[in-house]
Enzyme design. Sequence first.
Site, short mmCIF file in Angstrom:
data_model
loop_
_atom_site.label_atom_id
_atom_site.label_comp_id
_atom_site.label_asym_id
_atom_site.label_seq_id
_atom_site.Cartn_x
_atom_site.Cartn_y
_atom_site.Cartn_z
N CYS A 109 11.21 -32.79 -14.88
CA CYS A 109 10.73 -32.84 -16.52
C CYS A 109 12.07 -32.87 -17.19
CB CYS A 109 9.90 -31.51 -16.64
SG CYS A 109 9.59 -31.20 -18.27
N ASP A 138 7.60 -30.64 -12.49
CA ASP A 138 7.38 -31.13 -13.68
C ASP A 138 6.49 -30.27 -14.56
OD1 ASP A 138 7.59 -33.07 -15.80
OD2 ASP A 138 5.49 -33.78 -15.27
N SER A 139 6.38 -30.50 -15.85
CA SER A 139 5.47 -29.85 -16.65
C SER A 139 4.00 -30.30 -16.38
CB SER A 139 5.81 -29.91 -17.93
OG SER A 139 5.78 -31.27 -18.48
N HIS A 171 7.28 -39.53 -19.07
CA HIS A 171 6.22 -40.58 -19.12
C HIS A 171 6.52 -41.85 -19.47
CE1 HIS A 171 4.04 -36.79 -19.32
NE2 HIS A 171 2.64 -37.28 -19.44
N CYS A 216 12.22 -38.85 -21.14
CA CYS A 216 10.88 -38.10 -20.90
C CYS A 216 10.18 -38.65 -19.65
CB CYS A 216 10.01 -38.28 -21.95
SG CYS A 216 8.44 -37.73 -21.82
#
Length: 272
Positions: free
Chosen positions: A78, A15-16, A191, A189
Amino acid sequence: MIRRNPHAYPIGIFDSGVGGLTVVNAIRRKCPHEELVYLGDTARTPYGSKAGETVVRFTKECVRHLLRYRIKALVVACNTASAFALPTLRRNLKIPILGVIEPGARAAVAEAGKSPIGVIGTRATIQSRAYPTTICRLQASSRVYSQPCPLLVPLVEEGWLKGNIPLDIIRKYLRPLLHKKIRSLILGCTHYPALKGLLARVCGSRVRIIDSAEEVAQELVNVLQTHRLQSRKKTAGRQKYLVTDVPEQFNRVGALILGRSLQQVQRVSMGG
Ligand code: DGL
């Protein structure tokens, strides 16, 4: 290279930054015996505001690092990296590679039928049109409405998961999609699953929320079975967490997402 006992190797998750821990959560629920190595590119996050070519370059560097752990499969948690870098990764690697776009798109089509589908994500993911393209490949007649929600990542990173401020922001972002009478909403996304409760409240009971993290975890189960790569261990799999910057922020937000504190977070450098 011929691998002995490939089922014993870990699964790599990229992931980023910290958001991909929502995917770790889902994978741990569905594959509790698997060993996981997670790499969050915390030094260069966010990816969602960067150009596609930059995202591809960063992703390739991180995945090269993960390959040192002899991973048997790779999950690109991600959405932004999945949107831009998957074709390049798939051309160059021989292990199974899963992104989050396709599993989410498939679930949305199955759920929405002919009704409109909403997608929310970072600016880069929405601009890439990866979700609408994938959805229309699955069902050409689908109507897809997309909305970038750049404020939601910082809200999660600051731990603002409840209350009127995130609620108002979510209402404003979702209003145009709800006007289109969407029947499913893809959380495009990493998050956003952390805000699922508020998103569901704003959407109401007629909209099904599609959590890409859950969908990719289910896809991973299927892929491991197909390739006979499932862990044969009976005990809980271990997790290793790697980050490219100092781990404090990752630990703080990670504990919020996972609901427990993180151990064994190690800083790595992409160069060495
Ligand atoms: N992981 C990113 C995504 O899912 C969100 C955070 C970022 O912009 O890097 O698109």
